[in-house]
Scaffold this motif. Structure first.
Motif, PDB file in Angstrom:
ATOM      1  N   GLU A  17      28.733  28.752  42.501  1.00 31.79           N
ATOM      2  CA  GLU A  17      28.114  29.396  41.329  1.00 31.79           C
ATOM      3  C   GLU A  17      28.828  31.222  41.298  1.00 31.79           C
ATOM      4  O   GLU A  17      29.443  31.449  41.217  1.00 31.79           O
ATOM      5  N   MET A  18      28.609  31.169  43.371  1.00 35.38           N
ATOM      6  CA  MET A  18      30.226  31.936  43.379  1.00 35.38           C
ATOM      7  C   MET A  18      31.405  32.343  43.033  1.00 35.38           C
ATOM      8  O   MET A  18      31.328  33.206  43.102  1.00 35.38           O
ATOM      9  N   LYS A  19      31.344  30.591  43.537  1.00 31.21           N
ATOM     10  CA  LYS A  19      33.198  30.900  43.181  1.00 31.21           C
ATOM     11  C   LYS A  19      33.117  31.115  42.171  1.00 31.21           C
ATOM     12  O   LYS A  19      34.293  31.403  41.687  1.00 31.21           O
ATOM     13  N   LYS A  20      32.774  30.069  40.872  1.00 33.99           N
ATOM     14  CA  LYS A  20      32.973  30.074  39.708  1.00 33.99           C
ATOM     15  C   LYS A  20      32.218  32.239  39.708  1.00 33.99           C
ATOM     16  O   LYS A  20      33.830  32.157  38.425  1.00 33.99           O
ATOM     17  N   ILE A  21      32.102  32.556  40.071  1.00 36.74           N
ATOM     18  CA  ILE A  21      31.828  33.753  39.438  1.00 36.74           C
ATOM     19  C   ILE A  21      33.249  34.538  39.562  1.00 36.74           C
ATOM     20  O   ILE A  21      33.913  35.163  39.287  1.00 36.74           O
ATOM     21  N   LEU A  22      33.453  34.471  41.055  1.00 33.14           N
ATOM     22  CA  LEU A  22      34.476  35.157  41.963  1.00 33.14           C
ATOM     23  C   LEU A  22      35.268  34.867  41.009  1.00 33.14           C
ATOM     24  O   LEU A  22      36.697  36.233  41.189  1.00 33.14           O
ATOM     25  N   THR A  23      35.672  33.547  40.490  1.00 27.70           N
ATOM     26  CA  THR A  23      37.088  33.569  39.867  1.00 27.70           C
ATOM     27  C   THR A  23      37.499  34.107  38.613  1.00 27.70           C
ATOM     28  O   THR A  23      38.417  34.450  38.442  1.00 27.70           O
ATOM     29  N   GLN A  39      40.018  45.517  43.506  1.00 26.48           N
ATOM     30  CA  GLN A  39      38.623  46.057  43.030  1.00 26.48           C
ATOM     31  C   GLN A  39      37.273  45.325  43.524  1.00 26.48           C
ATOM     32  O   GLN A  39      36.572  45.897  44.015  1.00 26.48           O
ATOM     33  N   ILE A  40      37.419  43.863  44.180  1.00 31.57           N
ATOM     34  CA  ILE A  40      36.251  43.018  44.543  1.00 31.57           C
ATOM     35  C   ILE A  40      35.705  43.623  45.921  1.00 31.57           C
ATOM     36  O   ILE A  40      34.631  43.811  46.098  1.00 31.57           O
ATOM     37  N   VAL A  41      36.672  43.776  46.636  1.00 34.85           N
ATOM     38  CA  VAL A  41      36.049  44.702  47.530  1.00 34.85           C
ATOM     39  C   VAL A  41      35.603  46.122  47.794  1.00 34.85           C
ATOM     40  O   VAL A  41      34.828  46.477  48.013  1.00 34.85           O
ATOM     41  N   GLY A  42      35.987  46.878  47.679  1.00 39.52           N
ATOM     42  CA  GLY A  42      35.735  47.884  46.619  1.00 39.52           C
ATOM     43  C   GLY A  42      34.037  47.731  45.832  1.00 39.52           C
ATOM     44  O   GLY A  42      33.104  48.347  46.611  1.00 39.52           O
ATOM     45  N   TYR A  43      34.226  46.910  45.369  1.00 37.60           N
ATOM     46  CA  TYR A  43      32.561  46.731  45.477  1.00 37.60           C
ATOM     47  C   TYR A  43      31.372  45.638  45.734  1.00 37.60           C
ATOM     48  O   TYR A  43      30.890  46.569  46.149  1.00 37.60           O
ATOM     49  N   TYR A  51      34.209  49.852  39.639  1.00 40.95           N
ATOM     50  CA  TYR A  51      34.924  48.309  40.131  1.00 40.95           C
ATOM     51  C   TYR A  51      34.902  47.091  39.255  1.00 40.95           C
ATOM     52  O   TYR A  51      37.020  47.242  39.375  1.00 40.95           O
ATOM     53  N   ILE A  52      34.386  46.870  38.618  1.00 38.58           N
ATOM     54  CA  ILE A  52      34.939  45.942  38.316  1.00 38.58           C
ATOM     55  C   ILE A  52      34.896  45.880  36.561  1.00 38.58           C
ATOM     56  O   ILE A  52      33.819  46.799  36.450  1.00 38.58           O
ATOM     57  N   LEU A  61      28.781  39.393  35.586  1.00 40.87           N
ATOM     58  CA  LEU A  61      28.254  37.974  36.014  1.00 40.87           C
ATOM     59  C   LEU A  61      28.144  38.090  37.795  1.00 40.87           C
ATOM     60  O   LEU A  61      28.388  38.121  38.212  1.00 40.87           O
ATOM     61  N   ILE A  62      29.251  39.142  38.177  1.00 39.27           N
ATOM     62  CA  ILE A  62      29.296  40.058  39.697  1.00 39.27           C
ATOM     63  C   ILE A  62      27.865  40.302  39.832  1.00 39.27           C
ATOM     64  O   ILE A  62      27.176  40.163  40.700  1.00 39.27           O
ATOM     65  N   ARG A  63      27.268  40.744  39.279  1.00 38.66           N
ATOM     66  CA  ARG A  63      25.945  41.981  39.296  1.00 38.66           C
ATOM     67  C   ARG A  63      25.024  40.679  40.191  1.00 38.66           C
ATOM     68  O   ARG A  63      23.737  40.988  40.281  1.00 38.66           O
ATOM     69  N   HIS A  64      24.848  39.271  39.222  1.00 39.02           N
ATOM     70  CA  HIS A  64      23.774  38.349  39.315  1.00 39.02           C
ATOM     71  C   HIS A  64      24.716  38.002  40.775  1.00 39.02           C
ATOM     72  O   HIS A  64      23.716  37.209  41.555  1.00 39.02           O
ATOM     73  N   ILE A  65      25.266  38.432  41.658  1.00 40.39           N
ATOM     74  CA  ILE A  65      25.833  38.085  43.026  1.00 40.39           C
ATOM     75  C   ILE A  65      25.315  38.334  44.325  1.00 40.39           C
ATOM     76  O   ILE A  65      25.447  39.385  44.266  1.00 40.39           O
TER      77      ILE A  65
END
Length: 81
Positions: A17-23, A39-43, A51-52, A61-65
């Motif tokens: 799930e994390m991989k899917k979201i990050l992709t 941007q992802i590193v900044g977040y 940043y996203i 989506l990224i806030r679900h991780i």
């Protein structure tokens, strides 16, 4: 056929799930012309959602991780453990 114990790992599902979201987030940032890695590193470092991009629902989506779980998965993947 069903006499052997089968294992089920929640961690594998979380990792997928994390991989899917990050992709998805990576693709959204790329499509909007940002450097997705920066941007992802900044977040990850700041937990600042700005940043996203909101494009394709990436920010939501990224806030679900969980950041700790994400860092753990990244280090584990990098080291091949």
């Amino acid at each position: 056929m069903y006499d052997k114990t089968m294992t089920f790992s929640v961690n594998d599902e979380k990792d997928n799930e994390m991989k899917k979201i990050l992709t998805t987030v990576y693709d959204a940032l790329s499509q909007k012309g940002y450097n997705p890695i920066s941007q992802i590193v900044g977040y990850i470092l700041s937990e600042d959602p700005t940043y996203i991009t909101t494009y394709n629902n990436a920010r939501s989506l990224i806030r679900h991780i969980d950041r700790d779980e994400l860092l753990q998965a990244l280090v584990k993947n990098y080291l091949g453990d």
